[in-house]
Scaffold this motif. Structure first.
Motif, PDB file in Angstrom:
ATOM      1  N   TYR A 172      -4.133  -8.049  17.407  1.00 50.73           N
ATOM      2  CA  TYR A 172      -3.708  -7.958  15.881  1.00 50.73           C
ATOM      3  C   TYR A 172      -3.262  -8.870  15.181  1.00 50.73           C
ATOM      4  O   TYR A 172      -2.388  -9.056  14.186  1.00 50.73           O
ATOM      5  CB  TYR A 172      -2.433  -6.270  16.187  1.00 50.73           C
ATOM      6  CG  TYR A 172      -3.186  -5.022  16.323  1.00 50.73           C
ATOM      7  CD1 TYR A 172      -3.943  -4.469  14.633  1.00 50.73           C
ATOM      8  CD2 TYR A 172      -3.129  -4.283  17.437  1.00 50.73           C
ATOM      9  CE1 TYR A 172      -4.324  -3.436  15.409  1.00 50.73           C
ATOM     10  CE2 TYR A 172      -3.980  -3.758  17.955  1.00 50.73           C
ATOM     11  CZ  TYR A 172      -4.193  -2.404  16.376  1.00 50.73           C
ATOM     12  OH  TYR A 172      -4.123  -1.798  17.041  1.00 50.73           O
ATOM     13  N   SER A 173      -3.470 -10.150  15.624  1.00 51.37           N
ATOM     14  CA  SER A 173      -2.566 -11.397  15.682  1.00 51.37           C
ATOM     15  C   SER A 173      -3.824 -12.025  14.819  1.00 51.37           C
ATOM     16  O   SER A 173      -2.964 -12.911  13.396  1.00 51.37           O
ATOM     17  CB  SER A 173      -2.997 -12.341  16.354  1.00 51.37           C
ATOM     18  OG  SER A 173      -4.145 -12.696  17.278  1.00 51.37           O
ATOM     19  N   ASN A 174      -4.652 -11.189  14.225  1.00 54.59           N
ATOM     20  CA  ASN A 174      -5.932 -11.835  13.067  1.00 54.59           C
ATOM     21  C   ASN A 174      -5.666 -10.871  11.639  1.00 54.59           C
ATOM     22  O   ASN A 174      -4.856 -10.063  12.102  1.00 54.59           O
ATOM     23  CB  ASN A 174      -6.542 -12.092  13.592  1.00 54.59           C
ATOM     24  CG  ASN A 174      -7.037 -13.047  14.625  1.00 54.59           C
ATOM     25  OD1 ASN A 174      -6.746 -14.365  14.203  1.00 54.59           O
ATOM     26  ND2 ASN A 174      -7.301 -13.580  15.638  1.00 54.59           N
ATOM     27  N   THR A 175      -6.585 -11.442  11.171  1.00 57.35           N
ATOM     28  CA  THR A 175      -6.460 -10.613   9.691  1.00 57.35           C
ATOM     29  C   THR A 175      -6.514  -8.911  10.340  1.00 57.35           C
ATOM     30  O   THR A 175      -7.958  -8.919  10.956  1.00 57.35           O
ATOM     31  CB  THR A 175      -7.592 -11.291   8.787  1.00 57.35           C
ATOM     32  OG1 THR A 175      -7.110 -12.334   8.664  1.00 57.35           O
ATOM     33  CG2 THR A 175      -7.425 -10.474   7.793  1.00 57.35           C
ATOM     34  N   LEU A 176      -5.736  -8.511   8.746  1.00 59.56           N
ATOM     35  CA  LEU A 176      -6.539  -6.756   9.291  1.00 59.56           C
ATOM     36  C   LEU A 176      -7.290  -6.397   8.413  1.00 59.56           C
ATOM     37  O   LEU A 176      -8.090  -6.928   7.846  1.00 59.56           O
ATOM     38  CB  LEU A 176      -5.262  -5.710   9.416  1.00 59.56           C
ATOM     39  CG  LEU A 176      -4.031  -6.663  10.229  1.00 59.56           C
ATOM     40  CD1 LEU A 176      -2.267  -5.669   8.959  1.00 59.56           C
ATOM     41  CD2 LEU A 176      -4.115  -5.878  11.788  1.00 59.56           C
ATOM     42  N   ASN A 177      -7.743  -5.216   9.252  1.00 56.29           N
ATOM     43  CA  ASN A 177      -8.956  -4.981   8.158  1.00 56.29           C
ATOM     44  C   ASN A 177      -9.225  -3.218   7.596  1.00 56.29           C
ATOM     45  O   ASN A 177      -9.049  -2.586   8.361  1.00 56.29           O
ATOM     46  CB  ASN A 177     -10.459  -4.140   9.843  1.00 56.29           C
ATOM     47  CG  ASN A 177     -10.637  -5.969  10.626  1.00 56.29           C
ATOM     48  OD1 ASN A 177     -11.121  -7.081   9.637  1.00 56.29           O
ATOM     49  ND2 ASN A 177     -11.054  -5.147  11.595  1.00 56.29           N
ATOM     50  N   PHE A 178      -9.030  -3.610   6.659  1.00 57.33           N
ATOM     51  CA  PHE A 178      -8.641  -2.266   5.230  1.00 57.33           C
ATOM     52  C   PHE A 178     -10.197  -1.488   4.718  1.00 57.33           C
ATOM     53  O   PHE A 178     -11.114  -2.183   5.415  1.00 57.33           O
ATOM     54  CB  PHE A 178      -7.973  -2.931   4.328  1.00 57.33           C
ATOM     55  CG  PHE A 178      -6.916  -3.585   4.786  1.00 57.33           C
ATOM     56  CD1 PHE A 178      -5.580  -2.359   4.479  1.00 57.33           C
ATOM     57  CD2 PHE A 178      -5.872  -4.599   5.255  1.00 57.33           C
ATOM     58  CE1 PHE A 178      -4.341  -2.838   5.043  1.00 57.33           C
ATOM     59  CE2 PHE A 178      -4.726  -5.138   5.606  1.00 57.33           C
ATOM     60  CZ  PHE A 178      -3.364  -4.227   5.242  1.00 57.33           C
ATOM     61  N   ARG A 179      -9.610  -0.775   4.384  1.00 57.00           N
ATOM     62  CA  ARG A 179     -11.388   0.478   3.936  1.00 57.00           C
ATOM     63  C   ARG A 179     -10.584   0.882   2.787  1.00 57.00           C
ATOM     64  O   ARG A 179      -9.596   1.499   2.669  1.00 57.00           O
ATOM     65  CB  ARG A 179     -11.321   1.678   5.004  1.00 57.00           C
ATOM     66  CG  ARG A 179     -10.752   2.592   5.108  1.00 57.00           C
ATOM     67  CD  ARG A 179     -11.402   3.439   5.717  1.00 57.00           C
ATOM     68  NE  ARG A 179     -10.558   4.571   6.361  1.00 57.00           N
ATOM     69  CZ  ARG A 179     -10.008   4.218   7.635  1.00 57.00           C
ATOM     70  NH1 ARG A 179      -9.327   3.853   7.923  1.00 57.00           N
ATOM     71  NH2 ARG A 179      -9.484   5.897   7.900  1.00 57.00           N
ATOM     72  N   VAL A 180     -10.980   0.747   1.045  1.00 54.02           N
ATOM     73  CA  VAL A 180     -10.806   0.608   0.381  1.00 54.02           C
ATOM     74  C   VAL A 180     -10.875   2.435   0.083  1.00 54.02           C
ATOM     75  O   VAL A 180     -12.173   3.052   0.677  1.00 54.02           O
ATOM     76  CB  VAL A 180     -11.825   0.567  -0.924  1.00 54.02           C
ATOM     77  CG1 VAL A 180     -11.036   1.236  -2.374  1.00 54.02           C
ATOM     78  CG2 VAL A 180     -11.316  -0.928  -0.988  1.00 54.02           C
ATOM     79  N   GLY A 181      -9.516   3.300  -0.544  1.00 56.48           N
ATOM     80  CA  GLY A 181      -9.720   4.993  -0.584  1.00 56.48           C
ATOM     81  C   GLY A 181     -10.739   4.905  -1.736  1.00 56.48           C
ATOM     82  O   GLY A 181     -11.354   4.895  -2.071  1.00 56.48           O
ATOM     83  N   ARG A 182      -9.814   6.032  -2.114  1.00 55.64           N
ATOM     84  CA  ARG A 182     -10.028   6.689  -3.001  1.00 55.64           C
ATOM     85  C   ARG A 182     -10.363   5.770  -4.767  1.00 55.64           C
ATOM     86  O   ARG A 182     -11.260   6.469  -6.040  1.00 55.64           O
ATOM     87  CB  ARG A 182      -9.008   7.726  -4.215  1.00 55.64           C
ATOM     88  CG  ARG A 182      -7.708   6.981  -4.114  1.00 55.64           C
ATOM     89  CD  ARG A 182      -6.376   8.496  -4.688  1.00 55.64           C
ATOM     90  NE  ARG A 182      -6.398   9.615  -3.529  1.00 55.64           N
ATOM     91  CZ  ARG A 182      -5.507   8.719  -2.404  1.00 55.64           C
ATOM     92  NH1 ARG A 182      -5.141   8.398  -2.605  1.00 55.64           N
ATOM     93  NH2 ARG A 182      -5.505   9.948  -1.452  1.00 55.64           N
ATOM     94  N   ASN A 183      -9.601   4.676  -4.516  1.00 56.50           N
ATOM     95  CA  ASN A 183      -9.695   4.109  -5.682  1.00 56.50           C
ATOM     96  C   ASN A 183      -9.213   2.125  -4.936  1.00 56.50           C
ATOM     97  O   ASN A 183      -8.709   2.230  -4.368  1.00 56.50           O
ATOM     98  CB  ASN A 183      -8.764   3.799  -7.091  1.00 56.50           C
ATOM     99  CG  ASN A 183      -7.640   4.035  -6.034  1.00 56.50           C
ATOM    100  OD1 ASN A 183      -6.376   3.284  -6.067  1.00 56.50           O
ATOM    101  ND2 ASN A 183      -7.455   5.505  -6.744  1.00 56.50           N
ATOM    102  N   LYS A 184      -9.294   0.830  -5.555  1.00 46.57           N
ATOM    103  CA  LYS A 184      -9.416   0.010  -5.525  1.00 46.57           C
ATOM    104  C   LYS A 184      -8.002  -0.297  -4.838  1.00 46.57           C
ATOM    105  O   LYS A 184      -7.694  -1.317  -4.412  1.00 46.57           O
ATOM    106  CB  LYS A 184      -9.795  -1.166  -6.538  1.00 46.57           C
ATOM    107  CG  LYS A 184      -9.148  -1.092  -7.819  1.00 46.57           C
ATOM    108  CD  LYS A 184      -9.863  -2.682  -8.431  1.00 46.57           C
ATOM    109  CE  LYS A 184      -9.065  -2.495 -10.134  1.00 46.57           C
ATOM    110  NZ  LYS A 184      -8.078  -2.912  -9.749  1.00 46.57           N
ATOM    111  N   ASP A 185      -7.456   0.035  -5.290  1.00 45.86           N
ATOM    112  CA  ASP A 185      -5.545  -0.115  -4.997  1.00 45.86           C
ATOM    113  C   ASP A 185      -4.991   1.118  -4.344  1.00 45.86           C
ATOM    114  O   ASP A 185      -3.870   1.047  -4.093  1.00 45.86           O
ATOM    115  CB  ASP A 185      -4.651   0.702  -6.650  1.00 45.86           C
ATOM    116  CG  ASP A 185      -4.731  -0.760  -7.396  1.00 45.86           C
ATOM    117  OD1 ASP A 185      -4.881  -2.064  -6.632  1.00 45.86           O
ATOM    118  OD2 ASP A 185      -5.201  -0.588  -9.012  1.00 45.86           O
ATOM    119  N   PHE A 186      -5.265   1.835  -3.693  1.00 41.82           N
ATOM    120  CA  PHE A 186      -5.822   2.333  -2.066  1.00 41.82           C
ATOM    121  C   PHE A 186      -6.565   1.745  -0.849  1.00 41.82           C
ATOM    122  O   PHE A 186      -7.208   2.351  -1.201  1.00 41.82           O
ATOM    123  CB  PHE A 186      -5.840   3.663  -2.624  1.00 41.82           C
ATOM    124  CG  PHE A 186      -4.879   5.343  -1.664  1.00 41.82           C
ATOM    125  CD1 PHE A 186      -3.425   4.937  -1.750  1.00 41.82           C
ATOM    126  CD2 PHE A 186      -5.859   5.175  -0.304  1.00 41.82           C
ATOM    127  CE1 PHE A 186      -2.837   5.906  -1.081  1.00 41.82           C
ATOM    128  CE2 PHE A 186      -5.208   5.979   0.552  1.00 41.82           C
ATOM    129  CZ  PHE A 186      -3.534   6.395   0.449  1.00 41.82           C
TER     130      PHE A 186
END
Length: 360
Positions: free
Chosen positions: A216-230
């Motif tokens: 987990y030393s590199n950039t984490l992977n996020f997925r967008v939820g119900r809107n761009k701020d979640f």
């Protein structure tokens, strides 16, 4: 400078006390997981946003037990400046004048935060004496006719002699490629960096505490939820099973959704980084705005690009030598000791709502 003249700061990289508070936040979360408290106290909600704190205290007291007790960065730094031998050193540097702590914050609510009695010592001395905002700084520049920043003479950093080595430490001045720069924690430039990088640090620190082999030393992977701020990301064990879920919730519609889930006992997240402003602190209420909505959006996009320009850099979950210096040499105690709890942690209180017939 001392003569009352403005000087243009050297080219810098943003720096704050956030490296200290995210370390305590990470320990807070890992401690609860290790001790088995998760069914009582999770999700852990960050508490560095005063707008969110005020909302929770007035409108949803049910959320208070879930909020991190770590103080916000400006108050951790304030207590370090005023509550330790640092204060004596700085006072001697300033020819006997007491330490006056000024913070530059992107939010007017930080002024309210600084006025809380919880953020003062037993003698009533506040951690923060004055909070100013980018809009106010711009107004000061405008009043003095200093809008051409490139024309201002370049300032300088403390050189490290005559006690100023302490100033370099506090400001975060380090040598980068042979030149002095103000540096920051790498977590400030991640997906959650616009509000402090708490989620990133806590996820990595928890992975380390749980002895996971996955990198987990590199950039984490996020997925967008119900809107761009979640946004959502997960901590996965060595067999690919999701063991912890992390979320970023910016803006009150996302905050209200998380609070509703907590109230009915159906919140599936273990850690939520909460900010009242959409897009986080980079879009704070006291940030510089454009003349219209379109120009304001353009300014925000430019700020995001500049602030997050170091994405992709490898990260470390281990506390920096600066944190070790704070605990070992300044605090002279361990995290979660009585002294650490007094200096770096706080409590939040439910505030009764005023009735319609109440008078001031």
């Amino acid at each position: 400078d001392k003569g009352g003249h403005w000087k243009r700061p050297r080219e810098t990289i943003s720096k704050s006390a956030q490296k200290g508070v995210i370390a305590d936040s990470g320990k807070d979360f890992a401690y609860e997981k290790q001790m088995g408290f998760e069914n009582q106290h999770l999700p852990l909600l960050t508490s560095s946003c005063p707008g969110w704190v005020c909302y929770a205290e007035k409108n949803c007291a049910e959320a208070l037990p879930y909020m991190s007790t770590s103080k916000s960065p400006q108050h951790i730094l304030g207590r370090l400046l005023k509550g330790s031998n640092i204060s004596k050193t700085l006072t001697s540097i300033k020819d006997g004048a007491p330490v006056y702590h000024v913070t530059l914050m992107p939010c007017y609510d930080k002024k309210l935060e600084a006025s809380r009695k919880d953020f003062a010592n037993d003698s009533g001395v506040p951690d923060v004496d004055l909070v100013i905002t980018p809009i106010e700084v711009l107004d000061m520049f405008s009043e003095q006719g200093l809008m051409n920043f490139q024309a201002l003479p370049e300032g300088s950093f403390p050189k490290g002699d005559d006690g100023s080595i302490l100033q370099r430490l506090l400001v975060g001045v380090e040598r980068v490629c042979g030149e002095d720069h103000i540096v920051t924690s790498p977590y400030d430039t991640t997906e959650s960096g616009s509000s402090g990088g708490y989620l990133d640090y806590t996820l990595r620190a928890t992975a380390h505490k749980l002895c996971l082999k996955r990198d987990y030393s590199n950039t984490l992977n996020f997925r967008v939820g119900r809107n761009k701020d979640f946004k959502v990301t997960e901590l996965v064990d060595d067999e690919g099973k999701v063991i912890l879920r992390f979320a970023i919730a910016f803006g009150f519609r996302n905050i209200q959704s998380i609070v509703r889930q907590i109230k009915i006992g159906k919140c599936k997240y273990d850690f939520v980084e909460v900010q009242a402003c959409p897009s986080g602190c980079l879009n704070g209420g006291a940030q510089v705005r454009g003349e219209n909505r379109l120009s304001s959006k353009r300014i925000l996009d430019d700020v995001k690009k500049i602030y997050c320009g170091r994405l992709g850099k490898a990260f470390s979950t281990f506390p920096s030598s600066r944190l070790g210096h704070i605990y070992n040499d300044i605090l002279q105690d361990e995290p979660y000791s009585f002294k650490a709890l007094d200096w770096f942690h706080t409590q939040y209180h439910a505030v009764p709502q005023m009735s319609a017939g109440s008078t001031w």
